[in-house]
Design a protein around this motif. Structure first.
Motif, PDB file in Angstrom:
ATOM      1  N   LEU A 265       0.997  -1.255  -0.128  1.00  0.00           N
ATOM      2  CA  LEU A 265      -0.210  -0.015  -0.058  1.00  0.00           C
ATOM      3  C   LEU A 265       1.032   1.162   0.081  1.00  0.00           C
ATOM      4  O   LEU A 265       2.229   1.381   0.707  1.00  0.00           O
ATOM      5  CB  LEU A 265      -0.802   0.013   1.276  1.00  0.00           C
ATOM      6  N   LYS A 266       0.348   2.203  -0.543  1.00  0.00           N
ATOM      7  CA  LYS A 266       1.103   3.457  -0.488  1.00  0.00           C
ATOM      8  C   LYS A 266       0.198   4.789  -0.797  1.00  0.00           C
ATOM      9  O   LYS A 266      -0.738   4.751  -1.399  1.00  0.00           O
ATOM     10  CB  LYS A 266       1.941   3.336  -2.171  1.00  0.00           C
ATOM     11  N   ALA A 267       0.827   5.747  -0.126  1.00  0.00           N
ATOM     12  CA  ALA A 267       0.132   7.053  -0.128  1.00  0.00           C
ATOM     13  C   ALA A 267       0.791   8.068  -1.104  1.00  0.00           C
ATOM     14  O   ALA A 267       1.848   7.933  -0.951  1.00  0.00           O
ATOM     15  CB  ALA A 267      -0.103   7.810   1.500  1.00  0.00           C
ATOM     16  N   VAL A 268       0.064   8.698  -1.808  1.00  0.00           N
ATOM     17  CA  VAL A 268       0.518   9.588  -3.034  1.00  0.00           C
ATOM     18  C   VAL A 268      -0.176  10.880  -2.982  1.00  0.00           C
ATOM     19  O   VAL A 268      -1.159  11.093  -2.820  1.00  0.00           O
ATOM     20  CB  VAL A 268       0.437   8.944  -4.463  1.00  0.00           C
ATOM     21  N   LYS A 269       0.827  11.920  -2.723  1.00  0.00           N
ATOM     22  CA  LYS A 269       0.440  13.216  -2.404  1.00  0.00           C
ATOM     23  C   LYS A 269       0.113  14.083  -3.658  1.00  0.00           C
ATOM     24  O   LYS A 269       0.318  13.818  -4.997  1.00  0.00           O
ATOM     25  CB  LYS A 269       1.425  14.024  -1.607  1.00  0.00           C
ATOM     26  N   THR A 270      -1.035  14.746  -3.723  1.00  0.00           N
ATOM     27  CA  THR A 270      -1.522  15.868  -4.871  1.00  0.00           C
ATOM     28  C   THR A 270      -0.413  16.342  -5.619  1.00  0.00           C
ATOM     29  O   THR A 270       0.593  16.751  -5.047  1.00  0.00           O
ATOM     30  CB  THR A 270      -2.048  16.944  -4.239  1.00  0.00           C
ATOM     31  N   GLY A 271      -0.490  16.052  -6.957  1.00  0.00           N
ATOM     32  CA  GLY A 271       0.624  16.739  -7.830  1.00  0.00           C
ATOM     33  C   GLY A 271       1.842  15.737  -7.952  1.00  0.00           C
ATOM     34  O   GLY A 271       2.723  15.913  -8.996  1.00  0.00           O
ATOM     35  N   VAL A 322       0.589  -0.045 -16.454  1.00  0.00           N
ATOM     36  CA  VAL A 322       0.739  -1.350 -16.377  1.00  0.00           C
ATOM     37  C   VAL A 322       2.233  -1.641 -16.729  1.00  0.00           C
ATOM     38  O   VAL A 322       2.836  -1.548 -17.798  1.00  0.00           O
ATOM     39  CB  VAL A 322      -0.012  -2.143 -17.098  1.00  0.00           C
ATOM     40  N   THR A 323       2.919  -2.319 -15.562  1.00  0.00           N
ATOM     41  CA  THR A 323       4.220  -2.404 -15.790  1.00  0.00           C
ATOM     42  C   THR A 323       4.553  -4.080 -15.962  1.00  0.00           C
ATOM     43  O   THR A 323       3.395  -4.732 -16.050  1.00  0.00           O
ATOM     44  CB  THR A 323       5.299  -2.024 -14.611  1.00  0.00           C
ATOM     45  N   MET A 324       5.641  -4.532 -16.197  1.00  0.00           N
ATOM     46  CA  MET A 324       5.591  -5.979 -16.311  1.00  0.00           C
ATOM     47  C   MET A 324       5.196  -6.727 -15.468  1.00  0.00           C
ATOM     48  O   MET A 324       4.690  -7.929 -15.689  1.00  0.00           O
ATOM     49  CB  MET A 324       7.361  -6.228 -16.604  1.00  0.00           C
ATOM     50  N   ASN A 325       5.409  -6.580 -14.181  1.00  0.00           N
ATOM     51  CA  ASN A 325       4.858  -7.205 -13.251  1.00  0.00           C
ATOM     52  C   ASN A 325       3.779  -6.853 -12.109  1.00  0.00           C
ATOM     53  O   ASN A 325       3.614  -7.578 -11.144  1.00  0.00           O
ATOM     54  CB  ASN A 325       6.212  -7.958 -12.298  1.00  0.00           C
ATOM     55  N   ALA A 326       3.476  -5.793 -12.384  1.00  0.00           N
ATOM     56  CA  ALA A 326       2.613  -4.962 -11.369  1.00  0.00           C
ATOM     57  C   ALA A 326       1.803  -3.883 -11.861  1.00  0.00           C
ATOM     58  O   ALA A 326       1.860  -3.459 -12.920  1.00  0.00           O
ATOM     59  CB  ALA A 326       3.378  -4.360 -10.060  1.00  0.00           C
ATOM     60  N   ILE A 327       0.709  -3.633 -11.221  1.00  0.00           N
ATOM     61  CA  ILE A 327      -0.282  -2.515 -11.347  1.00  0.00           C
ATOM     62  C   ILE A 327      -0.545  -1.741 -10.252  1.00  0.00           C
ATOM     63  O   ILE A 327      -0.409  -2.295  -9.179  1.00  0.00           O
ATOM     64  CB  ILE A 327      -1.547  -2.624 -12.220  1.00  0.00           C
ATOM     65  N   ALA A 328      -0.794  -0.468 -10.284  1.00  0.00           N
ATOM     66  CA  ALA A 328      -1.180   0.185  -9.087  1.00  0.00           C
ATOM     67  C   ALA A 328      -2.613   0.548  -9.325  1.00  0.00           C
ATOM     68  O   ALA A 328      -2.944   0.891 -10.446  1.00  0.00           O
ATOM     69  CB  ALA A 328      -0.380   1.499  -9.098  1.00  0.00           C
ATOM     70  N   VAL A 329      -3.471   0.391  -8.099  1.00  0.00           N
ATOM     71  CA  VAL A 329      -4.807   0.812  -8.586  1.00  0.00           C
ATOM     72  C   VAL A 329      -5.280   1.601  -7.154  1.00  0.00           C
ATOM     73  O   VAL A 329      -4.739   1.808  -6.224  1.00  0.00           O
ATOM     74  CB  VAL A 329      -5.834  -0.646  -8.276  1.00  0.00           C
ATOM     75  N   ASN A 330      -6.098   2.523  -7.669  1.00  0.00           N
ATOM     76  CA  ASN A 330      -6.455   3.586  -6.685  1.00  0.00           C
ATOM     77  C   ASN A 330      -7.699   2.955  -5.643  1.00  0.00           C
ATOM     78  O   ASN A 330      -8.784   2.453  -6.015  1.00  0.00           O
ATOM     79  CB  ASN A 330      -7.281   4.765  -7.426  1.00  0.00           C
ATOM     80  N   VAL A 331      -7.051   3.115  -4.336  1.00  0.00           N
ATOM     81  CA  VAL A 331      -7.880   2.410  -3.346  1.00  0.00           C
ATOM     82  C   VAL A 331      -8.460   3.705  -2.216  1.00  0.00           C
ATOM     83  O   VAL A 331      -8.713   2.998  -1.123  1.00  0.00           O
ATOM     84  CB  VAL A 331      -7.237   1.232  -2.795  1.00  0.00           C
ATOM     85  N   THR A 332      -8.514   4.751  -2.651  1.00  0.00           N
ATOM     86  CA  THR A 332      -8.812   5.816  -1.486  1.00  0.00           C
ATOM     87  C   THR A 332      -9.878   5.592  -1.100  1.00  0.00           C
ATOM     88  O   THR A 332     -10.088   5.989   0.136  1.00  0.00           O
ATOM     89  CB  THR A 332      -8.556   7.216  -2.286  1.00  0.00           C
ATOM     90  N   LYS A 333     -10.915   5.275  -1.888  1.00  0.00           N
ATOM     91  CA  LYS A 333     -12.230   5.114  -1.363  1.00  0.00           C
ATOM     92  C   LYS A 333     -12.458   4.077  -0.297  1.00  0.00           C
ATOM     93  O   LYS A 333     -13.351   3.832   0.473  1.00  0.00           O
ATOM     94  CB  LYS A 333     -13.419   5.108  -2.244  1.00  0.00           C
ATOM     95  N   ILE A 334     -11.528   3.030  -0.158  1.00  0.00           N
ATOM     96  CA  ILE A 334     -11.694   1.721   0.677  1.00  0.00           C
ATOM     97  C   ILE A 334     -11.116   1.963   2.163  1.00  0.00           C
ATOM     98  O   ILE A 334      -9.895   2.472   2.234  1.00  0.00           O
ATOM     99  CB  ILE A 334     -11.025   0.593  -0.055  1.00  0.00           C
ATOM    100  N   LYS A 335     -12.050   2.195   3.140  1.00  0.00           N
ATOM    101  CA  LYS A 335     -11.509   2.459   4.462  1.00  0.00           C
ATOM    102  C   LYS A 335     -10.568   1.340   5.089  1.00  0.00           C
ATOM    103  O   LYS A 335      -9.236   1.620   5.519  1.00  0.00           O
ATOM    104  CB  LYS A 335     -12.853   2.598   5.343  1.00  0.00           C
ATOM    105  N   GLU A 336     -11.008   0.189   5.023  1.00  0.00           N
ATOM    106  CA  GLU A 336     -10.201  -0.907   5.808  1.00  0.00           C
ATOM    107  C   GLU A 336      -9.744  -2.043   4.736  1.00  0.00           C
ATOM    108  O   GLU A 336     -10.104  -2.535   4.123  1.00  0.00           O
ATOM    109  CB  GLU A 336     -10.839  -1.640   6.693  1.00  0.00           C
TER     110      GLU A 336
END
Ligand SMILES: *Cc1c(COP(=O)(O)O)cnc(C)c1O
Length: 384
Positions: A265-271, A322-336
């Motif tokens: 899991l990763k947090a990303v800031k505006t911009g 999409v990279t060779m082995n992974a994707i990042a998906v936006n989970v901001t709305k999921i609480k737990e």
């Protein structure tokens, strides 16, 4: 060894699809399960097991290597038919094992006959004729020479089938072409009959032809995509749905579910930008889940900033490339949410669904292509 994702293959869905196809074709015709392309990505070994339990005893492969895989897995008495490639060096072994194959040129035909004569075992031949697909098949002008060879070697070979393949039975725009193909096939059939040549089975139909051109259903139908629960095209679906009793739902069920887990899991800031390059910039503070599936696992690069997955019962969008082995998906709305939580790439979760066609729509990949790109080494588990 644990893989980064797994596939589940539903035997129940397959039984339902076969029931529906059977209801369309009636009790007599043989259903040949087409398992080329690693059974459209579902796994040859898994599909042979599932299909035999559902009463299927005939399998079609494109090539001899696939035929050997079916041979390893199938029960004695199941028939195997090669629609395309085989190496002439293998012919003798195929003939000895009773594996049938298409012949579409004199070279293969003559080689098969000479082996049959020398080992005293009849090659099981499916004679493919050219009716307008223009890929493989004996041409109309070759019919006399062909009939002569078949007739004079009748005693040594087994005339298993007379066959052809339609050029796009899944689309109304090919209607005239398909009708002409059907007519030409019958001309071939009549010609051989008048030359004293009969075949054990006459077969021409793939899924689309079976479903929308019932006159193409003969002694056997070669069912690929519909067996796996997909309509060959939307057009086929709508053409058929209109003829189903009112209120009936889609009778074809998807077999495949594709699952992975949250790796990180990763947090990303505006911009800030996500992943390679600058294709995605966070417009607010967001949280990402990293899922260990990428284009190397069959998750198309074209799904960059497009694809959706299901996590915790929510649709989550792929952000960045999409990279060779992974994707990042936006989970901001999921609480737990925690590492190890289930991610659905294809399938259902919490009443929501990601279909294969939703992939194909966003990437222009047809069902067939997306499925067959699933690497062989992703584990495939049969769900009863
Ligand atoms: C692939 C194939 C089929 C099955 O086609 P579907 O559209 O998947 O049903 C049938 N016949 C031949 C010759 C094929 O190559």
């Amino acid at each position: 060894m644990l893989a980064t994702s797994t596939l589940e293959i539903s035997a129940k869905a397959y039984r339902q699809n076969i029931r529906y196809i059977r209801s369309e074709i009636g009790p007599k015709p043989t259903i040949s399960a087409v398992v080329k392309g690693n059974a459209y990505g579902h796994g040859i070994a898994q599909m042979v097991t599932i299909a035999e339990k559902a009463g299927i005893r005939h399998f079609s492969t494109f090539s001899s290597d696939e035929a050997w895989e079916v041979w390893e897995k199938s029960k004695k008495g199941s028939e195997i038919m090669i629609l395309g490639m085989l190496h002439l060096e293998e012919l003798e072994e195929l003939i000895r094992k009773g594996i049938s194959f298409y012949v579409f040129d004199f070279n293969r035909l003559e080689k098969a006959i000479s082996i049959s004569k020398s080992i005293g075992i009849a090659a099981k031949l499916h004679v493919e004729v050219e009716t307008g697909f223009h890929r493989t098949g004996f041409d109309w002008i070759q019919r006399e020479k062909l009939a002569e060879i078949l007739y004079s070697n009748k005693a040594f070979i087994s005339m298993e089938g007379l066959c052809t393949h339609y050029a796009g039975a899944e689309s109304v725009s090919n209607f005239v072409r398909v009708k002409n193909q059907i007519a030409r096939y019958h001309e071939f059939k009549d010609f051989f009959a008048s030359a004293g040549l009969g075949f054990k089975t006459y077969h021409t139909a793939c899924s689309a032809a079976t479903l929308i051109f019932p006159e193409t259903i003969m002694d056997m139908v070669r069912i690929g995509i519909a067996g796996y629960g997909f309509w060959p095209t939307k057009e086929t679906f709508f053409a058929k749905l209109n003829s189903l009793p009112k209120g009936n739902k889609n009778p074809l069920k998807r077999l495949i579910t594709w699952k992975s887990t949250v790796m990180s899991l990763k947090a990303v800031k505006t911009g800030e930008f996500v992943g390679y390059g600058n294709s995605y910039m966070a417009l607010e503070n967001i949280r990402l889940a990293i899922v260990p599936v990428g284009y190397g696992h069959g998750y198309s690069r074209l799904l960059s900033n497009q694809g959706m997955v299901l996590i915790g019962g929510h649709y989550c969008q792929v952000v960045g490339t999409v990279t060779m082995n992974a994707i990042a998906v936006n989970v901001t709305k999921i609480k737990e949410l925690k590492i190890g939580d289930e991610v659905i790439l294809i399938g259902k979760q919490g009443g929501k669904e990601i279909t294969v066609s939703s992939f194909s729509e966003s990437t222009q990949q047809v069902n067939y292509e997306m499925l067959t790109r699933l690497p062989k080494d992703i584990p495939r588990n049969i769900i009863p």
